[in-house]
Enzyme design. Structure first.
Site, PDB file in Angstrom:
ATOM      1  N   ASP A 113       0.847  -1.192   0.000  1.00  0.00           N
ATOM      2  CA  ASP A 113       0.000   0.000   0.000  1.00  0.00           C
ATOM      3  C   ASP A 113       0.888   1.249   0.000  1.00  0.00           C
ATOM      4  OD1 ASP A 113      -2.798   1.109   0.361  1.00  0.00           O
ATOM      5  OD2 ASP A 113      -1.689   2.138   1.950  1.00  0.00           O
TER       6      ASP A 113
ATOM      7  N   TYR B  19       3.202   9.941   0.535  1.00  0.00           N
ATOM      8  CA  TYR B  19       4.116   9.431   1.564  1.00  0.00           C
ATOM      9  C   TYR B  19       5.572   9.788   1.257  1.00  0.00           C
ATOM     10  CZ  TYR B  19       0.037   6.576   2.907  1.00  0.00           C
ATOM     11  OH  TYR B  19      -1.212   6.143   3.263  1.00  0.00           O
TER      12      TYR B  19
ATOM     13  N   LYS C 280      -2.115   6.191  -4.392  1.00  0.00           N
ATOM     14  CA  LYS C 280      -3.235   7.108  -4.098  1.00  0.00           C
ATOM     15  C   LYS C 280      -2.953   8.506  -4.631  1.00  0.00           C
ATOM     16  CE  LYS C 280      -3.558   4.639   0.302  1.00  0.00           C
ATOM     17  NZ  LYS C 280      -2.190   4.493   0.830  1.00  0.00           N
TER      18      LYS C 280
ATOM     19  N   HIS D 178      -7.309   9.556  -2.302  1.00  0.00           N
ATOM     20  CA  HIS D 178      -6.793   9.396  -0.938  1.00  0.00           C
ATOM     21  C   HIS D 178      -7.776   9.913   0.131  1.00  0.00           C
ATOM     22  CE1 HIS D 178      -2.617   9.184   1.216  1.00  0.00           C
ATOM     23  NE2 HIS D 178      -3.585   8.786   2.015  1.00  0.00           N
TER      24      HIS D 178
ATOM     25  N   SER E  61     -10.701   6.348  -0.653  1.00  0.00           N
ATOM     26  CA  SER E  61     -10.227   6.178   0.720  1.00  0.00           C
ATOM     27  C   SER E  61     -10.846   7.297   1.556  1.00  0.00           C
ATOM     28  CB  SER E  61      -8.695   6.262   0.739  1.00  0.00           C
ATOM     29  OG  SER E  61      -8.216   6.164   2.051  1.00  0.00           O
TER      30      SER E  61
ATOM     31  N   GLN F 102     -10.749   2.503   1.480  1.00  0.00           N
ATOM     32  CA  GLN F 102      -9.737   2.318   2.531  1.00  0.00           C
ATOM     33  C   GLN F 102     -10.006   3.337   3.635  1.00  0.00           C
ATOM     34  OE1 GLN F 102      -5.073   3.304   2.909  1.00  0.00           O
ATOM     35  NE2 GLN F 102      -5.478   1.776   1.342  1.00  0.00           N
TER      36      GLN F 102
ATOM     37  N   TRP G 234      -6.947   1.137   7.276  1.00  0.00           N
ATOM     38  CA  TRP G 234      -5.664   1.803   7.522  1.00  0.00           C
ATOM     39  C   TRP G 234      -5.492   2.033   9.027  1.00  0.00           C
ATOM     40  CZ3 TRP G 234      -5.496   6.678   9.756  1.00  0.00           C
ATOM     41  CH2 TRP G 234      -6.450   7.654   9.452  1.00  0.00           C
TER      42      TRP G 234
ATOM     43  N   PRO H 220      -4.393  -0.116  11.239  1.00  0.00           N
ATOM     44  CA  PRO H 220      -5.086  -1.222  11.911  1.00  0.00           C
ATOM     45  C   PRO H 220      -4.622  -1.451  13.343  1.00  0.00           C
ATOM     46  CG  PRO H 220      -3.471  -2.077  10.350  1.00  0.00           C
ATOM     47  CD  PRO H 220      -3.563  -0.596  10.094  1.00  0.00           C
ATOM     48  N   LEU H 221      -3.429  -0.917  13.655  1.00  0.00           N
ATOM     49  CA  LEU H 221      -2.920  -1.058  15.033  1.00  0.00           C
ATOM     50  C   LEU H 221      -3.098   0.260  15.777  1.00  0.00           C
ATOM     51  CD1 LEU H 221       0.320  -3.007  14.043  1.00  0.00           C
ATOM     52  CD2 LEU H 221      -1.951  -3.915  14.593  1.00  0.00           C
TER      53      LEU H 221
ATOM     54  N   SER I 249       5.232  -1.945   9.428  1.00  0.00           N
ATOM     55  CA  SER I 249       6.331  -2.000  10.380  1.00  0.00           C
ATOM     56  C   SER I 249       7.637  -1.968   9.603  1.00  0.00           C
ATOM     57  CB  SER I 249       6.294  -3.266  11.240  1.00  0.00           C
ATOM     58  OG  SER I 249       7.423  -3.256  12.105  1.00  0.00           O
TER      59      SER I 249
ATOM     60  N   ASN J 183       3.038 -10.019  12.300  1.00  0.00           N
ATOM     61  CA  ASN J 183       1.770  -9.553  11.722  1.00  0.00           C
ATOM     62  C   ASN J 183       1.231 -10.497  10.643  1.00  0.00           C
ATOM     63  OD1 ASN J 183       2.071  -7.393  13.428  1.00  0.00           O
ATOM     64  ND2 ASN J 183       2.749  -5.958  11.859  1.00  0.00           N
TER      65      ASN J 183
HETATM   66  N1  LIG Z   1      -5.686   6.088   3.358  1.00  0.00           N
HETATM   67  C1  LIG Z   1      -5.240   6.815   4.361  1.00  0.00           C
HETATM   68  O1  LIG Z   1      -5.651   7.948   4.575  1.00  0.00           O
HETATM   69  C2  LIG Z   1      -4.205   6.239   5.254  1.00  0.00           C
HETATM   70  C3  LIG Z   1      -3.862   6.890   6.450  1.00  0.00           C
HETATM   71  C4  LIG Z   1      -2.913   6.297   7.276  1.00  0.00           C
HETATM   72  C5  LIG Z   1      -2.344   5.087   6.898  1.00  0.00           C
HETATM   73  N2  LIG Z   1      -2.663   4.481   5.706  1.00  0.00           N
HETATM   74  C6  LIG Z   1      -2.070   3.183   5.288  1.00  0.00           C
HETATM   75  O2  LIG Z   1      -2.257   2.233   6.331  1.00  0.00           O
HETATM   76  C7  LIG Z   1      -0.987   1.727   6.736  1.00  0.00           C
HETATM   77  C8  LIG Z   1      -0.986   1.373   8.208  1.00  0.00           C
HETATM   78  O3  LIG Z   1      -1.251   2.492   9.006  1.00  0.00           O
HETATM   79  P1  LIG Z   1      -0.161   3.153   9.952  1.00  0.00           P
HETATM   80  O4  LIG Z   1       1.163   3.001   9.300  1.00  0.00           O
HETATM   81  O5  LIG Z   1      -0.618   4.515  10.306  1.00  0.00           O
HETATM   82  O6  LIG Z   1      -0.263   2.365  11.272  1.00  0.00           O
HETATM   83  P2  LIG Z   1      -0.372   0.870  11.888  1.00  0.00           P
HETATM   84  O7  LIG Z   1      -0.037  -0.144  10.860  1.00  0.00           O
HETATM   85  O8  LIG Z   1      -1.647   0.813  12.602  1.00  0.00           O
HETATM   86  O9  LIG Z   1       0.704   0.952  13.034  1.00  0.00           O
HETATM   87  C9  LIG Z   1       1.957   0.935  12.774  1.00  0.00           C
HETATM   88  C10 LIG Z   1       2.694   1.235  14.101  1.00  0.00           C
HETATM   89  O10 LIG Z   1       2.725   0.083  14.931  1.00  0.00           O
HETATM   90  C11 LIG Z   1       4.061  -0.431  15.007  1.00  0.00           C
HETATM   91  N3  LIG Z   1       3.920  -1.898  14.824  1.00  0.00           N
HETATM   92  C12 LIG Z   1       3.656  -2.594  13.700  1.00  0.00           C
HETATM   93  N4  LIG Z   1       3.532  -3.912  13.961  1.00  0.00           N
HETATM   94  C13 LIG Z   1       3.723  -4.064  15.301  1.00  0.00           C
HETATM   95  C14 LIG Z   1       3.734  -5.179  16.174  1.00  0.00           C
HETATM   96  N5  LIG Z   1       3.490  -6.410  15.736  1.00  0.00           N
HETATM   97  N6  LIG Z   1       3.978  -4.951  17.485  1.00  0.00           N
HETATM   98  C15 LIG Z   1       4.206  -3.715  17.959  1.00  0.00           C
HETATM   99  N7  LIG Z   1       4.220  -2.614  17.167  1.00  0.00           N
HETATM  100  C16 LIG Z   1       3.973  -2.785  15.855  1.00  0.00           C
HETATM  101  C17 LIG Z   1       4.844   0.271  13.909  1.00  0.00           C
HETATM  102  O11 LIG Z   1       6.136   0.631  14.306  1.00  0.00           O
HETATM  103  P3  LIG Z   1       7.476   0.070  13.597  1.00  0.00           P
HETATM  104  O12 LIG Z   1       7.411   0.412  12.137  1.00  0.00           O
HETATM  105  O13 LIG Z   1       8.528   0.803  14.329  1.00  0.00           O
HETATM  106  O14 LIG Z   1       7.461  -1.419  13.854  1.00  0.00           O
HETATM  107  C18 LIG Z   1       4.042   1.574  13.705  1.00  0.00           C
HETATM  108  O15 LIG Z   1       4.495   2.595  14.557  1.00  0.00           O
HETATM  109  C19 LIG Z   1      -0.046   2.874   6.393  1.00  0.00           C
HETATM  110  O16 LIG Z   1       1.308   2.507   6.442  1.00  0.00           O
HETATM  111  C20 LIG Z   1      -0.572   3.294   5.043  1.00  0.00           C
HETATM  112  O17 LIG Z   1      -0.127   2.404   4.034  1.00  0.00           O
HETATM  113  C21 LIG Z   1      -3.586   5.050   4.895  1.00  0.00           C
END
Ligand SMILES: NC(=O)c1ccc[n+]([C@@H]2O[C@H](COP(=O)([O-])OP(=O)(O)OC[C@H]3O[C@@H](n4cnc5c(N)ncnc54)[C@H](OP(=O)(O)O)[C@@H]3O)[C@@H](O)[C@H]2O)c1
Length: 293
Positions: free
Chosen positions: A50, A55, A80, A113, A151, A173, A199, A201-202, A245, A254
């Site tokens: 993704d 970005y 996006k 987006h 999205s 999304q 998006w 998800p954590l 990550s 994951n």
């Molecule tokens: N469409 C939109 O508007 C939009 C907005 C936001 C995000 N997104 C997409 O969604 C993706 C995911 O969202 P996100 O990056 O905001 O957040 P996320 O996947 O919810 O969380 C990632 C955070 O958790 C940590 N992490 C990951 N796996 C872990 C595990 N097993 N244990 C502990 N910590 C863990 C990562 O740190 P480390 O990297 O240091 O491990 C990172 O800081 C984005 O990368 C992007 O592609 C889209």
């Protein structure tokens, strides 16, 4: 119910194309570590990436894809539309920019987006979204983008778009994590055969999903971490999570979410959690993220 065997179990979109059930997120991954991070993700088995022009790391994603040696047909690559580039002409230019950045001749999925909203576009917002979508429909018919979606569209944005759309979005999304299930929007999208991707998800950067004690207690039963429980809760709702990550051990963790099943009661308990952080973004009031944030 989706077939849940591995991160690459295929989910059928409303246009017949299939998408791997877990994607790899690239938001906030600094450009100088993105190539290595995406290379690691591809090495351990992720095939759905993704990306987004906003970005600032799309070229590095492209380098990782090319150095991986993986057949293009075995990858699913999403990008996006930048938030400051909308409308018919800009959308066509931006899809080409993503293709150039990634070094690809087609994308598997391209998303608007964020919806254009009156907060940014005044009374032109609906027309801007319609013009953007018309450009994407043409690119879809030309084969440059194999599926098109949106999205951060809430049901009311979708209802307006569908008045002029000739192709129903394949995907929406949206932000989904424990504490922010967006159940009504998920239900609306699934009722319209629009696949939901989660998006953050954590919970994204700084959320307490990863330390929440209820998730810990549920995870202890299965020998799983909070992250794994959150991802499984998303999958069991028929939603595609996109965890990010930069750490290989977490990338692997994951993926390891296919050997346990949350009970109906546990699903409900998790759906009723709240205040776990995350952006909990309101797309109608959203101030777009800029690379310097
Ligand atoms: N469409 C939109 O508007 C939009 C907005 C936001 C995000 N997104 C997409 O969604 C993706 C995911 O969202 P996100 O990056 O905001 O957040 P996320 O996947 O919810 O969380 C990632 C955070 O958790 C940590 N992490 C990951 N796996 C872990 C595990 N097993 N244990 C502990 N910590 C863990 C990562 O740190 P480390 O990297 O240091 O491990 C990172 O800081 C984005 O990368 C992007 O592609 C889209």
């Amino acid at each position: 119910m989706m077939n849940l065997d591995s991160i690459n179990s295929p989910v059928k979109l409303n246009n017949g194309l299939t998408i791997p059930v877990v994607g790899y997120g690239t938001f906030r991954t600094p450009a100088d570590v993105t190539e290595q991070a995406v290379s690691n993700a591809l090495k351990v088995g992720y095939r759905h990436i993704d990306a987004s022009t906003d970005y600032g790391n799309e070229q590095a994603v492209g380098r990782a894809i090319h150095h991986s040696g993986i057949d293009r047909k075995d990858l699913f690559v999403t990008s996006k539309l930048p938030n400051d580039q909308r409308g018919y002409d800009s959308t066509k230019k931006m899809v080409q920019k993503s293709l150039d950045n990634l070094g690809l001749d087609y994308l598997d999925l391209y998303l608007i987006h964020w919806p254009a909203t009156p907060a940014h576009y005044g009374d032109q917002a609906d027309q801007v979204n319609a013009d953007t979508w018309r450009a994407l429909e043409e690119l879809y018919h030309a084969g440059k983008v194999r599926s098109i979606g949106v999205s951060n569209f809430l049901p009311h944005h979708m209802e307006t778009l569908l008045k002029t759309a000739t192709v129903v979005p394949a995907v929406d999304q949206i932000e989904v994590h424990p504490g922010w299930p967006q159940a009504d929007t998920v239900k609306y999208l699934q009722n319209h055969q629009i696949t939901v991707e989660a998006w953050g998800p954590l919970g994204g950067k700084g959320a307490t999903v990863l330390t929440n004690s209820t998730l810990q207690a549920i995870g202890a039963k299965y020998g799983k971490s909070n992250a794994q429980v959150a991802l499984r809760w998303i999958l069991q709702q028929g939603i595609i999570p996109l965890p990010k990550s930069v750490h290989e051990d977490r990338l692997r963790q994951n993926m390891d979410i296919f050997d346990f099943q949350l009970t109906t009661e546990e699903m409900t308990t998790i759906s009723q959690l709240h205040d776990l952080g995350g952006q909990c973004a309101d797309p109608d009031a959203y101030v777009f993220w800029k690379p310097e944030d």
